[in-house]
Write an enzyme that holds these catalytic residues in place. Structure first.
Site, mmCIF file in Angstrom:
data_model
loop_
_atom_site.group_PDB
_atom_site.id
_atom_site.type_symbol
_atom_site.label_atom_id
_atom_site.label_comp_id
_atom_site.label_asym_id
_atom_site.label_seq_id
_atom_site.Cartn_x
_atom_site.Cartn_y
_atom_site.Cartn_z
ATOM 1 N N GLY A 216 0.806 -1.209 0.000
ATOM 2 C CA GLY A 216 0.000 0.000 0.000
ATOM 3 C C GLY A 216 0.843 1.263 0.000
ATOM 4 O O GLY A 216 1.986 1.273 -0.464
ATOM 5 N N SER A 217 0.283 2.324 0.559
ATOM 6 C CA SER A 217 0.883 3.658 0.406
ATOM 7 C C SER A 217 2.193 3.863 1.140
ATOM 8 O O SER A 217 2.894 4.850 0.890
ATOM 9 C CB SER A 217 -0.119 4.725 0.852
ATOM 10 O OG SER A 217 -1.213 4.755 -0.039
ATOM 11 N N THR A 218 2.559 2.957 2.066
ATOM 12 C CA THR A 218 3.884 3.094 2.688
ATOM 13 C C THR A 218 4.976 3.009 1.623
ATOM 14 O O THR A 218 6.062 3.569 1.781
ATOM 15 C CB THR A 218 4.117 1.995 3.752
ATOM 16 O OG1 THR A 218 3.941 0.711 3.149
ATOM 17 C CG2 THR A 218 3.143 2.140 4.911
#
Length: 684
Positions: A427-429
Site C-alpha cells: 500500500g501507500s507506505t
C-alpha cells in the site's frame, strides 16, 4: 612240456587277478572318497548356510525369526524358549538403538576332534552413542536330526557376556540450550511442571473402574475417550504410570485425592512469552516415525524442535546425549563397560529480539489479524517480530489434545501463519520508495507543484474504465503534500514520467528478489509477477499495489535507507551473526528530503499519522492501505499499514499491518494500536 605250459598260464592268471583286485580296491576307495568328500561338502554347506542365515538376520534386525538357526537344546540350557530368545535380542538391540549392523570376516571350519563345525566373525554397529568398537565372535554348531544348528551361549550377544549377565543402557541426557533475548531473558528454557496420571490397577475393576474414569474425566476436563485411548496403549501395564495432563501453575488444588490418580514431576520446555513469540521461537515435541525416517540419527522418545527457531537450530540446541552400555550381573555385581560417550550439552542461542518490546507489540495487536516487524536501521537487529492471532507453544510441548489442535488448524484466522514473514501488497507506505526513485532519477522535484483535479484520474481512454483514486482533493500538490496526504494520483503520474525500466531498476535496489538469509522461510520480495507489462500496472505499483509483494520484515529493510541516510541494511536475528550487509543505495540528500516529508506526515495536523505525535519527540511516519480486490473496479478488503521511525536517533523502524481495517478507520486504526509501542521507546 605240458607242465611247464600250465605253470606259465597260472602265473598269467595270478597277475590278472592282482590287477583286477587292485583296480577294484582303487575303484571302491574312489567311490568311498567321493561319497565322503561330497557328504563333507554338503555338511559344510549346510553348516555355513545356518551361520550365514543367523548373521543375516542380525544385520537386518529380523529378530522375529532369529531362533530358527539355534539349537533348541542350547536354548533350554539357558532357560529360554524361541519366543523369549527372539524377544531378548529385540529388546537389547532396539534398546541400544543399534543400526548399520555389519558382519565381516565370516569363517566356518570343521573341528576335527569333535566333528563339529566352528564359526567366527566380526561385527560392527552404530548405537545411539556412536560407532561401537568391533566385536569378535566365536561359536560351535551341533547336529541333531540331520540338521546343523548353532549352539547358543550368551557370548553370542556380546563376546564378554556370561550366563546371568544383562545389558544395561544408561543414558546421560544432554541439557537443551536456551533461547535468550538481547537482554539475557530466557525465551525458551527447561523447567519442571506437575503432571497427573493414573495407575490402572488403582482404578479397580468393572463398575468401580468405570466410575473412577468418569470422576477423573469430570475433575480434570479430559474426555473418557482420551483416557481409555491412553490406557489402551501397547506399553501400559497394570502398575504403569500413564500420564494424562500437565497441571496449570503446578497446583493440585482439591483433585489430589481422586481415585487412581497420581502425580509426577516432569521436565518440559517453557516459553516465557507464550503466544507473544510462538511463531518465532516455535516449540519442541517428541520424535515421530516420520522424523526418524527423515533423520535416522533421531531416537524414539527424544524431543526435537518442531517449528520456529527450535526447529532451525535444533542440532545446536539439542546437543548430544551421552551414556554407557554396560554388561552387568545382578548376582555377582560384575560390570563391564561395552561403550561409553560423554554427553555434550546444547548451545544457547541469543537473538536480537527485545522480550519486553515483543510482548508490548503482541498485546497491542492481540485480537487482530496482523503483524509487526521492528528493526534497528543502524545495525539491522530485529527487535520484535509479532504475528497475530497466535497459539500456545506451552500447550503444544506439554501435550495438546486432538480437539485442541483441530481448533488451531481449522481456524480460518490461521493462527499458525507467521504473518511477519508473509508477503502483502504494502500500500501507500511504498510511496516513500517511489519518491526516492523519482528524486534519484531527477524526475521528482520536492517543491514542484502539480495541478491535479478531482478524486479520480486516468491517463487517457486507453485505460478504459480504470481510474486511479485518491482520498483528499487538493489542486496544487508537490511531493511533500503527496506524502502527507498519501496522494495516489501524484505518485501514479510520477511513475509514468519515470518510466517502467527506470522505475523497476530503481526499486530493485531496495532489496527485492533477495534472500535475506534469516532462519525461517520467507519468499523474496517482488515488484511484479513477470515484469511491469502495462502503464496501469506501473501506476498501481507506484503506490504499493498492482503485483507488488513484501513481508513486514522486507518492508522494514526496504525503508531503512530513509531512516539512516541512504544505506540499505539487511535484517539480523541471531546476536553473534556477522554484521549484515549494509550499502548506500540512494544519496543522503534524497533520504533526508523524504525523512523531512515523513516528519511532516506526523507533525502537520492534516498528516495521516498526526495522532502519532509524542510531545518532545521527533517521529517520522507513513501510513497506507492496500485494497485486495477480486476484480478491478470493485470494492475489496483493506489492509492497514504503518511505517514509523525516530528521525533524529534512527534507533528503530516499525512496520505494522492489520488486516481488514475498512470501516474501522483504515490506516489510522493501525496508528492508534501501535502508538503505545512507539511511546515505549521514549520511556525510561
Amino acid at each position: 612240456m605240458q607242465r611247464e605250459c600250465d605253470v606259465y598260464v597260472d602265473k598269467k592268471k595270478t597277475k590278472l587277478l592282482t590287477i583286477i583286485g587292485f583296480t577294484i580296491v582303487v575303484l571302491v576307495s574312489s567311490i568311498v572318497y567321493i561319497y565322503f568328500t561330497g557328504n563333507m561338502r554338503r555338511e559344510y554347506n549346510n553348516a555355513s548356510a545356518v551361520v550365514e542365515s543367523f548373521t543375516e538376520k542380525l544385520t537386518t534386525q529380523n529378530f522375529n525369526n532369529l531362533s530358527e538357526d539355534i539349537s533348541i537344546d542350547s536354548l533350554r540350557n539357558n532357560n529360554l524358549t524361541p519366543e523369549k530368545y527372539n524377544e531378548k535380542y529385540r529388546n537389547i538391540f532396539l534398546g541400544i538403538h543399534a543400526k548399520n549392523i555389519k558382519v565381516t570376516d565370516l569363517n566356518i571350519k570343521r573341528h576335527k576332534p569333535t566333528g563339529r563345525y566352528t564359526f567366527s566373525y566380526n561385527l560392527t554397529m552404530d548405537t545411539s552413542l556412536g560407532k561401537m568398537k568391533r566385536q569378535s565372535y566365536h561359536g560351535f554348531l551341533i547336529k541333531k536330526n540331520k540338521e546343523w544348528k548353532i549352539q547358543w551361549k550368551p557370548n553370542l550377544i556380546f563376546p564378554t557376556m556370561q550366563q546371568g549377565d544383562r545389558v544395561k543402557f544408561v543414558t546421560q541426557v544432554a541439557t537443551r540450550g536456551k533461547i535468550i533475548d538481547r537482554n539475557g531473558r530466557n525465551l525458551a528454557e527447561n523447567g519442571y511442571v506437575q503432571e497427573m496420571g493414573i495407575i490402572p490397577r488403582r482404578l479397580g475393576l468393572g463398575k468401580e473402574r468405570e466410575q473412577a474414569i468418569h470422576h477423573i474425566s469430570k475433575e480434570f476436563s479430559i474426555s473418557k475417550e482420551d483416557i481409555l485411548k491412553k490406557l489402551d496403549q501397547r506399553w501400559v501395564m497394570e502398575d504403569s504410570f500413564v500420564p494424562l495432563k500437565v497441571l496449570e501453575n503446578n497446583t493440585l488444588s482439591n483433585t489430589s485425592t481422586v481415585k487412581g490418580v497420581v502425580y509426577s514431576r516432569k521436565e518440559v520446555r517453557i516459553y516465557s512469552l507464550n503466544e507473544a513469540a510462538a511463531h518465532l521461537i516455535g516449540y519442541v515435541g517428541k520424535v515421530s516415525a516420520e522424523d526418524i525416517q527423515r533423520h535416522p540419527s533421531y531416537s524414539e522418545g527424544e524431543y526435537i524442535g518442531k517449528s520456529g527457531l527450535e526447529y532451525t537450530y535444533d542440532k545446536e540446541l539439542r546437543g548430544k546425549n551421552g551414556g554407557e552400555i554396560r554388561i552387568v550381573n545382578p548376582q555377582t555385581g560384575r560390570e563391564t563397560v561395552l561403550q561409553s560417550l560423554s554427553k555434550k550439552d546444547g548451545k544457547d542461542i541469543r537473538i536480537t529480539i527485545d522480550a519486553g518490546l515483543q510482548q508490548k507489540t503482541y498485546d497491542q495487536l492481540n485480537g487482530e489479524i496482523g503483524a509487526s516487524a521492528i528493526m534497528n536501521p543502524q545495525t539491522g537487529d530485529l527487535l520484535a517480530l509479532v504475528s497475530t492471532p497466535s497459539y500456545d507453544p506451552n500447550l503444544m510441548t506439554r501435550g495438546i489434545s486432538s480437539e485442541q489442535y483441530a481448533e488451531y488448524s481449522e481456524n480460518p484466522r490461521l493462527p499458525f501463519l507467521a504473518r511477519y514473514a508473509t508477503r502483502y501488497a504494502p500500500g501507500s507506505t511504498f510511496k516513500t520508495i517511489t519518491a526516492a526513485v523519482g528524486l534519484e532519477t531527477g524526475v521528482t522535484k520536492p517543491g514542484e507543484k502539480r495541478q491535479i483535479s478531482g478524486l479520480e484520474w486516468k491517463k487517457d481512454t486507453s485505460w478504459g474504465n480504470y481510474f486511479v483514486k485518491r482520498v483528499h482533493e487538493v489542486d496544487q500538490v508537490d511531493m511533500i503534500d503527496a506524502l502527507v496526504h498519501s496522494d495516489n494520483i501524484f505518485f501514479a503520474q510520477e511513475a509514468l514520467k519515470i518510466g517502467k525500466e527506470r522505475f523497476e531498476k530503481g526499486v530493485m535496489k531496495f532489496g527485492f528478489n533477495k534472500d535475506l538469509s534469516l532462519p525461517f522461510s520467507m519468499k523474496e520480495a517482488q515488484v511484479s509477477n513477470k515484469g511491469i507489462s502495462s502503464e496501469v500496472l506501473l501506476a498501481d505499483s507506484a503506490y504499493g499495489q498492482g503485483e507488488m509483494l513484501l513481508s513486514p520484515i522486507q518492508q522494514a529493510m526496504a525503508y531503512s535507507p530513509i531512516a539512516n541516510g541512504g544505506k540499505l541494511i539487511y535484517p539480523k536475528l541471531i546476536n553473534d551473526q556477522k554484521t549484515p550487509i549494509s550499502k548506500r543505495i540512494i544519496e543522503k540528500n534524497t533520504a533526508n528530503t523524504i525523512k523531512q516529508a515523513l516528519h511532516e506526515v506526523v507533525s502537520r495536523p492534516d498528516g495521516t499519522a498526526h495522532s502519532l505525535q509524542i510531545k518532545g519527540q521527533s517521529i517520522a511516519a507513513k501510513t497506507g492501505t492496500a485494497e485486495l480486490k477480486k476484480k478491478k473496479g470493485t470494492d475489496g478488503i483493506e489492509n492497514g499499514f504503518l511505517f514509523a521511525f525516530d528521525d533524529k536517533h534512527s534507533n528503530y523502524v516499525v512496520v505494522s499491518m492489520i488486516e481488514n481495517v475498512k470501516g474501522r478507520g483504515g490506516s489510522s486504526y493501525v496508528v492508534q494500536k501501535m502508538k503505545p509501542v512507539i511511546e515505549s521507546f521514549y520511556q525510561k
